[in-house]
Design an enzyme around this catalytic site. Sequence first.
Site, PDB file in Angstrom:
ATOM      1  N   HIS A 242     -34.218 -28.566  11.501  1.00 34.06           N
ATOM      2  CA  HIS A 242     -34.582 -29.409  10.354  1.00 34.06           C
ATOM      3  C   HIS A 242     -33.387 -29.536   9.439  1.00 34.06           C
ATOM      4  O   HIS A 242     -32.621 -28.578   9.290  1.00 34.06           O
ATOM      5  CB  HIS A 242     -35.763 -28.776   9.586  1.00 34.06           C
ATOM      6  CG  HIS A 242     -36.463 -29.753   8.726  1.00 34.06           C
ATOM      7  ND1 HIS A 242     -36.038 -30.037   7.450  1.00 34.06           N
ATOM      8  CD2 HIS A 242     -37.534 -30.539   8.962  1.00 34.06           C
ATOM      9  CE1 HIS A 242     -36.833 -30.958   6.937  1.00 34.06           C
ATOM     10  NE2 HIS A 242     -37.749 -31.292   7.832  1.00 34.06           N
TER      11      HIS A 242
ATOM     12  N   ASP B 234     -43.654 -30.117  13.816  1.00 35.29           N
ATOM     13  CA  ASP B 234     -44.034 -30.865  15.012  1.00 35.29           C
ATOM     14  C   ASP B 234     -44.174 -29.988  16.240  1.00 35.29           C
ATOM     15  O   ASP B 234     -44.680 -30.427  17.265  1.00 35.29           O
ATOM     16  CB  ASP B 234     -43.001 -31.967  15.282  1.00 35.29           C
ATOM     17  CG  ASP B 234     -43.087 -33.042  14.228  1.00 35.29           C
ATOM     18  OD1 ASP B 234     -44.209 -33.382  13.848  1.00 35.29           O
ATOM     19  OD2 ASP B 234     -42.032 -33.528  13.778  1.00 35.29           O
TER      20      ASP B 234
HETATM   21  N1  CMC Z   1     -32.079 -28.561  19.811  1.00 31.86           N
HETATM   22  C1  CMC Z   1     -30.814 -28.155  20.092  1.00 31.86           C
HETATM   23  N2  CMC Z   1     -29.819 -28.143  19.207  1.00 31.86           N
HETATM   24  C2  CMC Z   1     -30.109 -28.571  17.969  1.00 31.86           C
HETATM   25  C3  CMC Z   1     -31.396 -28.998  17.576  1.00 31.86           C
HETATM   26  C4  CMC Z   1     -32.399 -28.978  18.561  1.00 31.86           C
HETATM   27  N3  CMC Z   1     -33.653 -29.379  18.270  1.00 31.86           N
HETATM   28  N4  CMC Z   1     -31.394 -29.364  16.288  1.00 31.86           N
HETATM   29  C5  CMC Z   1     -30.137 -29.166  15.856  1.00 31.86           C
HETATM   30  N5  CMC Z   1     -29.362 -28.685  16.866  1.00 31.86           N
HETATM   31  C6  CMC Z   1     -27.955 -28.290  16.774  1.00 31.86           C
HETATM   32  C7  CMC Z   1     -27.031 -29.514  16.719  1.00 31.86           C
HETATM   33  O1  CMC Z   1     -26.626 -29.897  18.012  1.00 31.86           O
HETATM   34  C8  CMC Z   1     -25.887 -28.972  15.897  1.00 31.86           C
HETATM   35  O2  CMC Z   1     -25.122 -28.145  16.704  1.00 31.86           O
HETATM   36  P1  CMC Z   1     -23.501 -28.049  16.457  1.00 31.86           P
HETATM   37  O3  CMC Z   1     -23.339 -27.455  15.098  1.00 31.86           O
HETATM   38  O4  CMC Z   1     -23.021 -27.167  17.560  1.00 31.86           O
HETATM   39  O5  CMC Z   1     -22.983 -29.448  16.572  1.00 31.86           O
HETATM   40  C9  CMC Z   1     -26.583 -28.062  14.874  1.00 31.86           C
HETATM   41  O6  CMC Z   1     -27.777 -27.616  15.529  1.00 31.86           O
HETATM   42  C10 CMC Z   1     -26.933 -28.750  13.560  1.00 31.86           C
HETATM   43  O7  CMC Z   1     -27.760 -29.849  13.849  1.00 31.86           O
HETATM   44  P2  CMC Z   1     -27.632 -31.297  13.200  1.00 31.86           P
HETATM   45  O8  CMC Z   1     -27.931 -32.330  14.248  1.00 31.86           O
HETATM   46  O9  CMC Z   1     -26.336 -31.409  12.468  1.00 31.86           O
HETATM   47  O10 CMC Z   1     -28.802 -31.233  12.141  1.00 31.86           O
HETATM   48  P3  CMC Z   1     -29.455 -32.460  11.398  1.00 31.86           P
HETATM   49  O11 CMC Z   1     -29.852 -31.953  10.073  1.00 31.86           O
HETATM   50  O12 CMC Z   1     -28.578 -33.653  11.436  1.00 31.86           O
HETATM   51  O13 CMC Z   1     -30.733 -32.785  12.305  1.00 31.86           O
HETATM   52  C11 CMC Z   1     -32.920 -32.801  13.151  1.00 31.86           C
HETATM   53  C12 CMC Z   1     -32.004 -32.349  12.022  1.00 31.86           C
HETATM   54  C13 CMC Z   1     -34.377 -32.526  12.765  1.00 31.86           C
HETATM   55  C14 CMC Z   1     -32.776 -34.325  13.363  1.00 31.86           C
HETATM   56  C15 CMC Z   1     -32.536 -32.054  14.449  1.00 31.86           C
HETATM   57  O14 CMC Z   1     -32.694 -30.664  14.235  1.00 31.86           O
HETATM   58  C16 CMC Z   1     -33.349 -32.513  15.631  1.00 31.86           C
HETATM   59  O15 CMC Z   1     -33.018 -33.534  16.257  1.00 31.86           O
HETATM   60  N6  CMC Z   1     -34.464 -31.774  15.972  1.00 31.86           N
HETATM   61  C17 CMC Z   1     -35.322 -32.186  17.050  1.00 31.86           C
HETATM   62  C18 CMC Z   1     -36.252 -33.295  16.594  1.00 31.86           C
HETATM   63  C19 CMC Z   1     -37.351 -32.783  15.673  1.00 31.86           C
HETATM   64  O16 CMC Z   1     -38.015 -31.816  15.958  1.00 31.86           O
HETATM   65  N7  CMC Z   1     -37.567 -33.524  14.574  1.00 31.86           N
HETATM   66  C20 CMC Z   1     -38.633 -33.241  13.645  1.00 31.86           C
HETATM   67  C21 CMC Z   1     -38.137 -32.872  12.267  1.00 31.86           C
HETATM   68  S1  CMC Z   1     -39.459 -32.183  11.253  1.00 31.86           S
HETATM   69  C22 CMC Z   1     -40.593 -33.422  11.018  1.00 31.86           C
HETATM   70  C23 CMC Z   1     -40.053 -34.619  10.360  1.00 31.86           C
HETATM   71  O17 CMC Z   1     -39.360 -34.507   9.321  1.00 31.86           O
HETATM   72  O18 CMC Z   1     -40.344 -35.711  10.836  1.00 31.86           O
END
Ligand code: CMC
Length: 434
Positions: free
Chosen positions: A313, A371
């Site tokens: 998140h 989720d």
């Molecule tokens: N699986 C594997 N790696 C992950 C995940 C994941 N679900 N989420 C983040 N990471 C890694 C990402 O690759 C990055 O790694 P590195 O530092 O080595 O490059 C690190 O963790 C930081 O992630 P980020 O992409 O910079 O984080 P963000 O804040 O941009 O993204 C997120 C947040 C929710 C989009 C992402 O965690 C994600 O895609 N999660 C899966 C989808 C999900 O469950 N979404 C629901 C969110 S909660 C309900 C809502 O708000 O709708």
Amino acid sequence: MKLADNKATLSFSNGSPSIEMPVYSGSIGPDVIDIRKLYGQTGMFTYDPGFLSTASCQSAITFIDGDKGELLYRGYPIEQLANHGDYLDTCYLLLKGELPDAKQSTDFHKLVNNHTMVNEQMQFFLRCFRRDAHPMAVMTGLVGALSAFYHDSTDINNPEHREISAIRLIAKLPTLVAMSYKYGVGQPFMYPQNSLSYSGNFLRMMFGVPCEDYVVNPVLERALDRIFILHADHEQNASTSTVRLCGSSGTNPFAAVAAGVACLWGPAHGGANEACLKMLDDIQKMGGISKVGEFMEQVKDKNSGVKLMGFGHRVYKNYDPRAKLMQETCNEVLAELGLENDPLFKLAKQVEKIALEDDYFVSRKLYPNVDFYSGIVQRAIGIPVNLFTGVFALARTVGWIAQLNEMIGDPEYKIGRPRQLFTGSPRLNVPGAK
Ligand code: CMC
């Protein structure tokens, strides 16, 4: 917001004069540096794709402490609202800023119940969609179309219009979600039954048929109400920011909320519950619990493009408090339905256990989000996977409207207009032109 004691100073290595910027404090949470005069004073913009360090507005509705894993609606912890509250009282709280007393609660429930039907013409509009259309495609259209059916409440600058459109949206979303489901499965639409609770009515519109009485199961009714409470608002997330930006042009609330529905659909946002269940299904098909380790290796391999859906998140760097509550609800619903041995639930627990012990997830502070378990609960209730995000949209509608109305009432509100760092071609001439 109030001025903090300190100021921020921005200095430049090229000898340009440094500038001072005011710092403001909210009631809790990080202070903000006011950069509004930055461009006027320096000719420079700030650059923050994805809003990693940018507060786009001031708000008094929802507060998240991502490090603690705390979520407050108008100051009330989500755990207390989920355990002692009711969804419509939560809607009242989000919209009006305080919990209703007994009379206000009764009046509000009655008011919402009086608006649950939709204009009869809407079913003809709905019937123009393909039966196999994704419910979120249908919902985006239906919610946008509300402005065509209820054009007596589309002036966003009129407080009465805002009030009535808020009630209409909250009241009609369950009806529209259930209609899009019934249309897809070829069953007759069920008119709302206003003697039922908000979630009981939704269950009946979803699973009732006109030729039989429908008895609402109180455990499922309570579980659904809790799902609605947990999803009601989440401060300036992507869909809420979309609704604010869309509404900032002065467009009507139905159109702004339709934009929110469209944004929510994406798998990185509300679509994650659907994506999470599909992921668990895929692991199950690969061989189930014995294959979790293998799947996790794919997730950790950056070249695989595989993410652990329902994990991570932008704001929570601790366990999402909603995920804990959702796991409890999951246990209750599965026990009620005799599905304690549900293989996907067992699989989900195993995935969570492995992830919480794995350095990849621990070092990145990746925890289950709301989720992760909500899909399992919804599936057990009988809600089809492609409708999960529609249920999320139904519940989030109140948050979108509360945030939209707060923005309209904010004297500092302006049309949203981000700037850019242009990297394209400078001026060129078309051959033959000067
Ligand atoms: N699986 C594997 N790696 C992950 C995940 C994941 N679900 N989420 C983040 N990471 C890694 C990402 O690759 C990055 O790694 P590195 O530092 O080595 O490059 C690190 O963790 C930081 O992630 P980020 O992409 O910079 O984080 P963000 O804040 O941009 O993204 C997120 C947040 C929710 C989009 C992402 O965690 C994600 O895609 N999660 C899966 C989808 C999900 O469950 N979404 C629901 C969110 S909660 C309900 C809502 O708000 O709708």
